[in-house]
Enzyme design. Structure first.
Site, PDB file in Angstrom:
ATOM      1  N   SER A 101       1.151  -1.351   0.063  1.00 58.29           N
ATOM      2  CA  SER A 101       0.409  -0.040  -0.055  1.00 58.29           C
ATOM      3  C   SER A 101       1.147   1.183  -0.510  1.00 58.29           C
ATOM      4  O   SER A 101       1.145   2.029  -0.824  1.00 58.29           O
ATOM      5  CB  SER A 101      -0.944   0.119   1.226  1.00 58.29           C
ATOM      6  OG  SER A 101      -1.787   0.974   0.992  1.00 58.29           O
ATOM      7  N   ASP A 244      -2.150   6.484  -3.010  1.00 56.00           N
ATOM      8  CA  ASP A 244      -1.762   5.637  -2.491  1.00 56.00           C
ATOM      9  C   ASP A 244      -0.688   4.482  -3.132  1.00 56.00           C
ATOM     10  O   ASP A 244      -1.728   4.362  -4.602  1.00 56.00           O
ATOM     11  CB  ASP A 244      -1.891   5.255  -1.231  1.00 56.00           C
ATOM     12  CG  ASP A 244      -2.242   3.991  -1.424  1.00 56.00           C
ATOM     13  OD1 ASP A 244      -4.179   4.237  -1.914  1.00 56.00           O
ATOM     14  OD2 ASP A 244      -2.988   2.995  -0.362  1.00 56.00           O
ATOM     15  N   ASP A 246      -1.452   2.132  -3.993  1.00 52.91           N
ATOM     16  CA  ASP A 246      -1.858   0.395  -4.378  1.00 52.91           C
ATOM     17  C   ASP A 246      -3.907   0.685  -4.474  1.00 52.91           C
ATOM     18  O   ASP A 246      -3.914  -0.130  -5.329  1.00 52.91           O
ATOM     19  CB  ASP A 246      -2.094  -0.199  -3.488  1.00 52.91           C
ATOM     20  CG  ASP A 246      -3.422  -0.238  -1.991  1.00 52.91           C
ATOM     21  OD1 ASP A 246      -2.741   0.772  -1.880  1.00 52.91           O
ATOM     22  OD2 ASP A 246      -3.773  -1.438  -1.643  1.00 52.91           O
ATOM     23  N   ASP A 248      -5.614   2.754  -3.909  1.00 55.28           N
ATOM     24  CA  ASP A 248      -7.200   2.395  -3.327  1.00 55.28           C
ATOM     25  C   ASP A 248      -7.755   3.774  -1.697  1.00 55.28           C
ATOM     26  O   ASP A 248      -8.921   4.040  -1.698  1.00 55.28           O
ATOM     27  CB  ASP A 248      -7.328   1.157  -1.268  1.00 55.28           C
ATOM     28  CG  ASP A 248      -6.359   1.014  -0.816  1.00 55.28           C
ATOM     29  OD1 ASP A 248      -5.335   1.818  -0.790  1.00 55.28           O
ATOM     30  OD2 ASP A 248      -6.488   0.293   0.211  1.00 55.28           O
TER      31      ASP A 248
HETATM   32 MG    MG Z   1      -3.463   1.971   0.423  1.00 55.93          MG
END
Ligand code: MG
Length: 460
Positions: A101, A244, A246, A248
């Site tokens: 992440s 960010d 990844d 999300d």
């Molecule tokens: Mg994330």
């Protein structure tokens, strides 16, 4: 953040550690086999983010999964929410996502997702940890080893799914200019395409995939987003969005180049959601601004506070059949699409609101109630954190308090203070919020002092 401590693999968002140190290929293979044993010959999607170590770890996990008889569908590199959506779309038993992440580039991690697209619960994690630590891995007979199949098209399916939840023709009419900061990671695969599909002119920064993250750290904190803010102003864009690592979470910059923290943009989404869906439950961690509650009160919603953590928000939404959740760090969970945080979905929702109201983001956010926030921290040895919390709860009896996660006190003048032990450092964090800056800083000072006295009392 090292794995393997006290028979635990999973932290608040999956397994995390420094690659080839905390998280090795050998471990990833065994973790894959432990997950595979738990999923008992199921079918799982395996995908990964843009980190240098991601393909290596994904292959190790796939080896472990197939060794235990699980079949793997392999789309390769994709945002976390894209992979979560693919689980539901392709009706698999779950997914394993290789990502750390927002952590720095040397880290990586393993997230496990259930068949509803949501990360597995703590109970399920414990079951996988037991298999791993007690060496209860069940390898398949040679003729029942799992298959590996490529999975194509998930990015297009995901972008199309998002577009169904907003008025695309209205957004197309406005011809917005949007700057995307993709953090040199997977948002580059989805966000520019989604925006161009909605008629936007797209300017990108940090959109070349590079696992060393040369552009900025993958955590979209305001101090990392100066280039985005400058670019928005330089090109005269209507909106800037930073993701960010990844993809999300998303943080937004208005047309004046001002960076807004996540609970403000969430409150805007919440307001327009409640105007159309009065009476709905809104799920948010206790660390969010009172702004989120003000909007729920003003527009006929009901706020449900949770512990801090995205999995808790998703699980609570599922349990209560709530359609909207949000975090101060830029996570927006839009249930009609999927009950997980999704940066591209959040971007489409914000543009939909701008188009519908024909107003700029700075105007829309300027209409929300205003709060001043002050933060601080107090040192507290880790072994005293629980004791300090108990004492603190005793001391604040009679006040308007929540003890869902740490201690949060609300006062009559709409100010509040949250005191939470850090999960990783020997400190308590304090967040005060008030209608004036003075009140917020007075609150932080007053409660820092109280907490310091209380902790030194515990030491003696
Ligand atoms: Mg994330």
């Amino acid at each position: 953040m090292s794995v393997l401590s006290n028979r635990r693999l999973f932290g608040t968002n999956g397994i995390r550690g420094v690659t080839n140190k905390d998280l090795t290929v050998e471990m990833a293979t065994d973790i894959g086999s432990a997950i595979g044993t738990y999923f008992n010959h199921g079918t799982l999607i395996v995908g990964y983010d843009a980190r240098i170590s991601s393909p290596m770890l994904a292959k190790a996990v796939i080896a472990g999964l197939t060794a235990t008889g699980c079949n793997v569908l392999f789309p390769g590199m994709a945002p976390t929410p894209t992979l979560q959506y693919a689980v539901k779309k392709h009706k698999t038993d779950g997914a394993v996502i290789i990502t750390a992440s927002h952590n720095p580039p040397e880290y990586n991690g393993i997230k496990v997702v259930w068949n509803d697209g949501i990360e597995i619960s703590r109970e399920q994690e414990i079951a996988i940890e037991d298999i791993f630590f007690d060496k209860k891995i069940l390898y398949a007979e040679w003729n029942r080893i799992g298959t590996l199949q490529m999975l194509t098209g998930i990015i297009d399916e995901y972008v199309e799914a998002i577009k169904k939840h907003v008025d695309v023709s209205e957004i197309i009419r406005k011809r917005y200019h949007v700057v995307v900061d993709a953090a040199n990671s997977v948002a580059a695969l989805t966000a520019p395409k989604l925006l161009r599909d909605m008629g936007c002119k797209v300017t990108t920064i940090n959109a070349n995939i590079d696992g060393t993250f040369p552009g900025r750290l993958p955590e979209p904190r305001p101090e990392n987003l100066a280039n985005l803010a400058l670019t928005v102003r330089a090109v005269g864009a209507d909106l800037g969005v930073a993701f960010d690592g990844d993809a999300d979470r998303s943080i937004f910059v208005d047309e004046k180049g001002e960076i807004h923290w996540g609970d403000k943009t969430f409150a805007l989404v919440e307001k327009h959601f409640l105007i159309k869906n009065p009476g709905e439950k809104i799920v948010s961690p206790i660390s969010s601004s009172t702004l989120v509650k003000d909007i729920a009160d003003d527009y006929g919603g009901e706020i449900v506070w949770t512990k801090v953590g995205s999995v808790t928000v998703s699980q609570t939404m599922k349990k209560l059949k709530a359609k909207l959740g949000g975090e101060e760090n830029g996570g927006i969970f839009y249930g009609p699409h999927q009950a997980v945080r999704d940066g591209a979905m959040a971007t489409a929702l914000i543009l939909g609101i701008m188009a519908e109201t024909n107003a700029s983001l700075s105007t829309l956010l300027g209409q929300l109630p205003k709060y001043h926030i002050e933060k601080s921290s107090v040192e507290c040895p880790s072994e005293l954190k629980d004791k300090a919390l108990k004492k603190l709860v005793e001391q604040v009896k009679g006040l308007n308090v929540s003890t869902i996660d740490g201690v949060k006190i609300w006062f009559d003048d709409k100010s509040s203070i949250l005191m939470r032990p850090s999960g990783t450092e020997p400190i308590y964090r304090l967040y005060a919020e008030a209608k004036t800056k003075e009140r917020a800083s007075n609150l932080v000072q007053e409660y820092s002092l109280k907490l310091k006295r209380l902790i030194s009392g515990l030491k003696s």
